[in-house]
Write an enzyme that holds these catalytic residues in place. Structure first.
Site, PDB file in Angstrom:
ATOM      1  N   HIS A 173       2.646   3.335  -9.197  1.00 58.00           N
ATOM      2  CA  HIS A 173       2.599   1.832  -9.435  1.00 58.00           C
ATOM      3  C   HIS A 173       3.702   1.430  -9.995  1.00 58.00           C
ATOM      4  CE1 HIS A 173      -1.578   2.050  -7.680  1.00 58.00           C
ATOM      5  NE2 HIS A 173      -1.784   2.798  -8.810  1.00 58.00           N
ATOM      6  N   ASP A 186       0.651  -1.184  -0.155  1.00 57.77           N
ATOM      7  CA  ASP A 186       0.118  -0.068   0.078  1.00 57.77           C
ATOM      8  C   ASP A 186       0.817   1.466   0.086  1.00 57.77           C
ATOM      9  OD1 ASP A 186      -2.204   1.405   0.085  1.00 57.77           O
ATOM     10  OD2 ASP A 186      -2.891   1.118   2.104  1.00 57.77           O
ATOM     11  N   ASN A 231       1.287   3.686  -3.034  1.00 60.94           N
ATOM     12  CA  ASN A 231       1.989   3.755  -4.263  1.00 60.94           C
ATOM     13  C   ASN A 231       1.232   5.167  -4.520  1.00 60.94           C
ATOM     14  OD1 ASN A 231       3.040   1.248  -4.432  1.00 60.94           O
ATOM     15  ND2 ASN A 231       1.763   0.683  -6.009  1.00 60.94           N
ATOM     16  N   GLY A 232       0.212   5.622  -4.388  1.00 61.39           N
ATOM     17  CA  GLY A 232      -0.446   6.565  -4.613  1.00 61.39           C
ATOM     18  C   GLY A 232       0.103   7.740  -3.994  1.00 61.39           C
ATOM     19  N   SER A 276      -8.364  -5.184   5.077  1.00 60.12           N
ATOM     20  CA  SER A 276      -8.818  -4.918   3.844  1.00 60.12           C
ATOM     21  C   SER A 276      -9.287  -6.205   2.891  1.00 60.12           C
ATOM     22  CB  SER A 276      -8.199  -4.055   2.822  1.00 60.12           C
ATOM     23  OG  SER A 276      -7.799  -2.622   3.601  1.00 60.12           O
ATOM     24  N   ARG A 334      -0.185   9.038 -10.260  1.00 60.47           N
ATOM     25  CA  ARG A 334      -0.475   8.060  -9.500  1.00 60.47           C
ATOM     26  C   ARG A 334       0.249   6.734 -10.101  1.00 60.47           C
ATOM     27  NH1 ARG A 334      -3.934   7.477  -5.113  1.00 60.47           N
ATOM     28  NH2 ARG A 334      -4.182   5.325  -5.797  1.00 60.47           N
ATOM     29  N   SER A 384      -7.217  -5.735  -5.736  1.00 58.58           N
ATOM     30  CA  SER A 384      -8.344  -6.513  -5.082  1.00 58.58           C
ATOM     31  C   SER A 384      -9.440  -6.302  -5.949  1.00 58.58           C
ATOM     32  CB  SER A 384      -8.520  -5.755  -3.768  1.00 58.58           C
ATOM     33  OG  SER A 384      -9.205  -4.539  -4.059  1.00 58.58           O
ATOM     34  N   GLU A 390       1.484 -13.816  12.335  1.00 58.51           N
ATOM     35  CA  GLU A 390       1.782 -12.482  12.989  1.00 58.51           C
ATOM     36  C   GLU A 390       1.317 -11.224  12.254  1.00 58.51           C
ATOM     37  OE1 GLU A 390       3.059 -12.061  15.862  1.00 58.51           O
ATOM     38  OE2 GLU A 390       2.434 -14.002  16.360  1.00 58.51           O
ATOM     39  N   LEU A 435      11.848 -20.283  -4.468  1.00 59.89           N
ATOM     40  CA  LEU A 435      10.725 -19.383  -4.076  1.00 59.89           C
ATOM     41  C   LEU A 435       9.417 -19.551  -4.906  1.00 59.89           C
ATOM     42  CD1 LEU A 435       9.783 -17.085  -2.027  1.00 59.89           C
ATOM     43  CD2 LEU A 435      10.161 -15.545  -4.033  1.00 59.89           C
TER      44      LEU A 435
HETATM   45  C1  FPP Z   1      -1.911   0.238  -3.465  1.00 60.12           C
HETATM   46  O1  FPP Z   1      -1.719   1.385  -3.370  1.00 60.12           O
HETATM   47  C2  FPP Z   1      -1.473  -0.404  -4.695  1.00 60.12           C
HETATM   48  C3  FPP Z   1      -2.321  -1.083  -5.614  1.00 60.12           C
HETATM   49  C4  FPP Z   1      -3.579  -1.036  -5.504  1.00 60.12           C
HETATM   50  C5  FPP Z   1      -1.574  -1.741  -6.694  1.00 60.12           C
HETATM   51  C6  FPP Z   1      -0.440  -2.466  -6.427  1.00 60.12           C
HETATM   52  C7  FPP Z   1       0.376  -2.684  -7.528  1.00 60.12           C
HETATM   53  C8  FPP Z   1       1.721  -2.619  -7.713  1.00 60.12           C
HETATM   54  C9  FPP Z   1       2.625  -2.556  -6.355  1.00 60.12           C
HETATM   55  C10 FPP Z   1       2.314  -2.789  -8.791  1.00 60.12           C
HETATM   56  C11 FPP Z   1       2.903  -3.813  -9.612  1.00 60.12           C
HETATM   57  C12 FPP Z   1       2.521  -5.012  -9.022  1.00 60.12           C
HETATM   58  C13 FPP Z   1       2.846  -6.373  -9.627  1.00 60.12           C
HETATM   59  C14 FPP Z   1       2.813  -7.527  -8.995  1.00 60.12           C
HETATM   60  C15 FPP Z   1       3.655  -6.122 -10.961  1.00 60.12           C
HETATM   61  P1  FPP Z   1      -2.447   2.710  -3.509  1.00 60.12           P
HETATM   62  O2  FPP Z   1      -2.618   2.917  -4.922  1.00 60.12           O
HETATM   63  O3  FPP Z   1      -3.731   2.282  -2.788  1.00 60.12           O
HETATM   64  O4  FPP Z   1      -1.730   3.835  -2.643  1.00 60.12           O
HETATM   65  P2  FPP Z   1      -2.589   4.779  -1.859  1.00 60.12           P
HETATM   66  O5  FPP Z   1      -3.285   4.198  -0.731  1.00 60.12           O
HETATM   67  O6  FPP Z   1      -1.322   5.967  -1.448  1.00 60.12           O
HETATM   68  O7  FPP Z   1      -3.354   5.654  -2.919  1.00 60.12           O
END
Ligand code: FPP
Length: 251
Positions: free
Chosen positions: A39, A22, A24-25, A198, A35, A67, A209, A133
């Site tokens: 990602h 979580d 990225n945004g 979530s 945004r 999700s 854990e 892995l």
């Molecule tokens: C949550 O951050 C992240 C996601 C919904 C997407 C996850 C995707 C990646 C990490 C990219 C690539 C993954 C693979 C497996 C190639 P958010 O956008 O909810 O962040 P925020 O809460 O700060 O807005």
């Protein structure tokens, strides 16, 4: 002693780690970037962690990539994420094969484009014999969906007399869930300061854990991962037993 307890549960090294990636945004906003740049940086963080896990002897890494609720995001972000998944799979599958990493997907993949589904199948096929892995990507996944899906599959087996309704217990039911053939989840990490599950692995977190960190996912690297593993090692997992029983199990 209850059946799910195995000696390795008392050892301070996790076999199976899952991560809610979580932040990225927020990372992108901090950098004044769109945004999707968050990602993209998140995908780079995935690569770093995937390559780090085998060094620690971790057997399974499960990542929450998308999700079922994420479909509700702005359509440009969803499309950009789909392009990023497709591109990453296309460019990284060969490297996974070479590094002896097996990739699997959990979730309802029928919702993805035919092209992406084909790429997922290809990545699974190419890496299926790898025994390093196991990288599990949760895509269009939700914990409640997993449980409902297991109930549906079990019901079908009951109706066709392949399962005996009177013999259904926790273990029998769990066999119908995603990842039933993999080691139990030991550690769940969530980045970015949110302290929630979530709708991720609901059944599977029973004895895991939980580790929450304020670091945003694109900034989460091997050093931050090691810190989580250290914290895990320092926790005393009791599985409902007493400290005295644990001391006996350790000797
Ligand atoms: C949550 O951050 C992240 C996601 C919904 C997407 C996850 C995707 C990646 C990490 C990219 C690539 C993954 C693979 C497996 C190639 P958010 O956008 O909810 O962040 P925020 O809460 O700060 O807005």
């Amino acid at each position: 002693m209850v059946s799910h307890l195995r000696p390795e549960h008392f050892i301070g090294k996790p076999r199976h780690v899952a991560i809610v990636m979580d932040g990225n945004g927020r990372w992108a906003m901090q950098q004044q970037l769109p945004r999707i740049a968050g990602h993209e940086a998140g995908a780079k963080a995935v690569k770093r962690i995937v390559e780090h896990c085998p060094k620690l002897g971790i057997e399974v890494l499960t990542l929450f990539a998308f999700s079922r609720e994420n479909w509700g995001r702005p359509s440009e972000e969803v499309s950009a994420l789909m392009r990023l998944f497709l591109h990453t799979l296309h460019t990284e599958t060969e490297s996974l094969r070479e590094k002896n990493i097996q990739i699997r997907f959990i979730g309802d993949r029928k919702a993805f484009s035919v092209e992406l589904q084909a790429e997922m199948r290809q990545a699974e096929r190419v890496t299926k014999d790898n025994d390093g892995l196991i990288l599990v990507i949760a895509a269009n996944y939700s914990g409640r969906w997993d449980i409902a899906n297991a109930a549906m599959k079990l019901s079908k087996d009951v109706l066709s007399n392949e399962a005996d309704i009177t013999a259904i217990d926790e273990e029998g039911f769990a066999a119908y869930l995603s990842m039933s053939d993999l080691p139990e989840l030991d550690l769940l990490i969530r980045t970015s300061g949110e302290v929630r599950i979530s709708n991720f692995l609901l059944w599977q977190i029973a004895y895991a854990e939980l580790y929450f960190t304020d670091i945003l996912w694109p900034d989460f690297g091997p050093a931050e991962f090691d810190q989580a593993i250290q914290e895990f090692a320092s926790r005393k997992r009791r599985f409902g037993l007493t400290n005295e029983q644990l001391t006996q199990a350790e000797v």
